[in-house]
Design a protein around this motif. Structure first.
Motif, PDB file in Angstrom:
ATOM      1  N   THR A   1       2.888   5.998  -2.735  1.00 20.64           N
ATOM      2  CA  THR A   1       3.981   6.865  -3.174  1.00 20.64           C
ATOM      3  C   THR A   1       4.064   6.903  -4.694  1.00 20.64           C
TER       4      THR A   1
ATOM      5  N   SER B   1       0.830  -1.204   0.000  1.00 19.83           N
ATOM      6  CA  SER B   1       0.000   0.000   0.000  1.00 19.83           C
ATOM      7  C   SER B   1       0.865   1.254   0.000  1.00 19.83           C
ATOM      8  N   LEU B   2       1.995   1.227   0.703  1.00 18.16           N
ATOM      9  CA  LEU B   2       2.894   2.376   0.681  1.00 18.16           C
ATOM     10  C   LEU B   2       3.502   2.585  -0.702  1.00 18.16           C
TER      11      LEU B   2
END
Length: 52
Positions: A26, A21-22
């Motif tokens: 990003t 998810s990061l």
């Protein structure tokens, strides 16, 4: 009490989901021209070792 294997599996699954998810988050924040997914490969010669 859960077995250690189940605890480790749940922890690894949670860590993978957070990391994915990061990365998605990003990736969405960057401008379209800064993506490295379609970058050309580095032009480096590979030295092949021949084992006999």
């Amino acid at each position: 009490m859960k077995s250690p294997v189940v605890v480790v599996a749940i922890t690894l699954t949670a860590a993978i989901l957070v990391a994915a998810s990061l990365l998605i988050f990003t990736g969405m924040r960057k401008s379209p021209g800064t993506s490295t997914l379609n970058a050309p490969p580095l032009q480096q010669r590979l030295k092949h070792a021949h084992f006999v």
